[in-house]
Design a protein around this motif. Structure first.
Motif, PDB file in Angstrom:
ATOM      1  N   MET A  37      48.472  40.575  27.965  1.00 25.10           N
ATOM      2  CA  MET A  37      48.476  41.553  27.180  1.00 25.10           C
ATOM      3  C   MET A  37      48.559  42.931  27.791  1.00 25.10           C
ATOM      4  N   SER A  38      49.195  43.757  27.473  1.00 27.26           N
ATOM      5  CA  SER A  38      49.163  45.044  27.706  1.00 27.26           C
ATOM      6  C   SER A  38      49.460  46.148  26.879  1.00 27.26           C
ATOM      7  N   CYS A  39      48.483  47.172  26.754  1.00 26.48           N
ATOM      8  CA  CYS A  39      48.664  47.989  25.762  1.00 26.48           C
ATOM      9  C   CYS A  39      49.655  48.993  26.173  1.00 26.48           C
ATOM     10  N   GLY A  40      50.091  49.033  27.066  1.00 30.57           N
ATOM     11  CA  GLY A  40      51.151  50.138  27.632  1.00 30.57           C
ATOM     12  C   GLY A  40      50.462  51.437  28.574  1.00 30.57           C
ATOM     13  N   ASP A  41      49.161  51.560  28.403  1.00 34.38           N
ATOM     14  CA  ASP A  41      48.587  52.643  29.101  1.00 34.38           C
ATOM     15  C   ASP A  41      47.950  52.222  30.575  1.00 34.38           C
ATOM     16  N   PRO A  42      48.142  53.163  31.391  1.00 30.82           N
ATOM     17  CA  PRO A  42      47.576  52.867  32.729  1.00 30.82           C
ATOM     18  C   PRO A  42      46.188  52.776  32.643  1.00 30.82           C
ATOM     19  N   HIS A  43      45.665  51.825  33.226  1.00 30.06           N
ATOM     20  CA  HIS A  43      44.232  51.705  33.302  1.00 30.06           C
ATOM     21  C   HIS A  43      43.734  51.259  34.778  1.00 30.06           C
ATOM     22  N   GLU A  44      42.474  51.453  35.006  1.00 29.94           N
ATOM     23  CA  GLU A  44      42.144  51.095  36.300  1.00 29.94           C
ATOM     24  C   GLU A  44      42.048  49.651  36.622  1.00 29.94           C
ATOM     25  N   VAL A  99      41.451  41.829  32.319  1.00 32.24           N
ATOM     26  CA  VAL A  99      39.996  42.015  31.454  1.00 32.24           C
ATOM     27  C   VAL A  99      39.944  40.804  30.665  1.00 32.24           C
ATOM     28  N   LEU A 100      40.979  40.682  29.760  1.00 32.71           N
ATOM     29  CA  LEU A 100      40.862  39.665  28.771  1.00 32.71           C
ATOM     30  C   LEU A 100      40.829  38.226  29.394  1.00 32.71           C
ATOM     31  N   ALA A 101      41.335  38.126  30.564  1.00 35.46           N
ATOM     32  CA  ALA A 101      40.847  36.631  31.253  1.00 35.46           C
ATOM     33  C   ALA A 101      39.685  36.461  31.503  1.00 35.46           C
ATOM     34  N   GLU A 102      38.877  37.556  31.846  1.00 33.37           N
ATOM     35  CA  GLU A 102      37.377  37.309  32.076  1.00 33.37           C
ATOM     36  C   GLU A 102      36.278  37.757  30.944  1.00 33.37           C
ATOM     37  N   VAL A 103      36.801  37.824  30.132  1.00 36.43           N
ATOM     38  CA  VAL A 103      36.007  38.252  28.717  1.00 36.43           C
ATOM     39  C   VAL A 103      35.049  37.306  28.672  1.00 36.43           C
ATOM     40  N   TYR A 104      35.163  36.049  28.711  1.00 38.19           N
ATOM     41  CA  TYR A 104      34.114  34.885  28.322  1.00 38.19           C
ATOM     42  C   TYR A 104      32.997  35.177  29.568  1.00 38.19           C
ATOM     43  N   LEU A 105      33.504  35.430  30.818  1.00 40.95           N
ATOM     44  CA  LEU A 105      32.706  35.658  31.876  1.00 40.95           C
ATOM     45  C   LEU A 105      31.749  36.891  31.541  1.00 40.95           C
ATOM     46  N   TYR A 106      32.320  37.942  31.177  1.00 38.80           N
ATOM     47  CA  TYR A 106      31.691  39.015  30.694  1.00 38.80           C
ATOM     48  C   TYR A 106      30.820  38.829  29.614  1.00 38.80           C
ATOM     49  N   LEU A 107      30.969  38.129  28.519  1.00 34.59           N
ATOM     50  CA  LEU A 107      29.925  37.736  27.408  1.00 34.59           C
ATOM     51  C   LEU A 107      28.841  36.711  27.963  1.00 34.59           C
ATOM     52  N   ASP A 108      29.170  35.985  28.851  1.00 36.34           N
ATOM     53  CA  ASP A 108      28.021  35.160  29.256  1.00 36.34           C
ATOM     54  C   ASP A 108      27.191  35.509  30.298  1.00 36.34           C
ATOM     55  N   LEU A 109      27.494  37.104  30.917  1.00 36.23           N
ATOM     56  CA  LEU A 109      27.047  37.783  32.036  1.00 36.23           C
ATOM     57  C   LEU A 109      26.987  36.712  33.225  1.00 36.23           C
ATOM     58  N   GLU A 110      28.406  36.156  33.374  1.00 40.17           N
ATOM     59  CA  GLU A 110      28.593  35.178  34.618  1.00 40.17           C
ATOM     60  C   GLU A 110      29.297  36.175  35.492  1.00 40.17           C
ATOM     61  N   CYS A 111      29.398  37.453  35.426  1.00 47.05           N
ATOM     62  CA  CYS A 111      30.403  37.928  36.587  1.00 47.05           C
ATOM     63  C   CYS A 111      29.455  39.068  37.369  1.00 47.05           C
ATOM     64  N   ALA A 112      29.757  39.504  38.223  1.00 50.56           N
ATOM     65  CA  ALA A 112      29.291  40.472  39.189  1.00 50.56           C
ATOM     66  C   ALA A 112      29.030  41.807  38.311  1.00 50.56           C
ATOM     67  N   ASP A 113      27.794  42.516  38.645  1.00 48.05           N
ATOM     68  CA  ASP A 113      27.629  43.746  38.054  1.00 48.05           C
ATOM     69  C   ASP A 113      28.780  44.733  38.253  1.00 48.05           C
ATOM     70  N   ASP A 114      29.342  44.976  39.488  1.00 55.99           N
ATOM     71  CA  ASP A 114      30.466  45.883  39.681  1.00 55.99           C
ATOM     72  C   ASP A 114      31.625  45.462  38.481  1.00 55.99           C
ATOM     73  N   ARG A 115      31.898  44.185  38.572  1.00 57.87           N
ATOM     74  CA  ARG A 115      32.862  43.595  37.624  1.00 57.87           C
ATOM     75  C   ARG A 115      32.559  43.880  36.075  1.00 57.87           C
ATOM     76  N   ARG A 116      31.385  43.607  35.810  1.00 53.18           N
ATOM     77  CA  ARG A 116      30.895  43.747  34.399  1.00 53.18           C
ATOM     78  C   ARG A 116      31.206  45.410  34.039  1.00 53.18           C
ATOM     79  N   SER A 117      30.792  46.424  34.948  1.00 53.52           N
ATOM     80  CA  SER A 117      31.113  47.687  34.855  1.00 53.52           C
ATOM     81  C   SER A 117      32.328  48.180  34.478  1.00 53.52           C
TER      82      SER A 117
END
Length: 94
Positions: free
Chosen positions: A1-8, A14-32
């Protein structure tokens, strides 16, 4: 999925990692990075909201039961496939 806007950080990443984010299972820099992306990208934030609801529903239904690691891996793979299929459908309709 892409909204068409440029992002960092790419929407698909982002969507592939959303469960890792929700479960606090990714590194702090990635969460940020993910949090910053969700703050600026309303399509991803909307999708993230859906993911939060699914996670909350599973938590209510399953209580404190822990899923086996193999099941988590299979679910993540299946969700990745669904995201890819949804992106392909989106591209065909453009």
């Amino acid at each position: 999925m892409s909204c068409g806007d440029p992002h960092e950080t790419d929407c698909g990443d982002v969507l592939a990692e959303v469960y890792l984010y929700l479960d606090l299972e990714c590194a702090d820099d990635r969460r940020s990075l993910i949090r910053d992306h969700l703050d600026e990208c309303s399509p991803c934030l909307r999708e993230f909201g859906i993911e939060q609801e699914v996670k909350a529903l599973v938590a209510r239904c399953c209580g404190s039961e822990l899923a086996p690691a193999e099941l988590k891996s299979r679910l993540r793979l299946k969700l990745s496939e669904l995201v890819v299929n949804a992106e392909a459908r989106e591209l065909r309709t453009e």
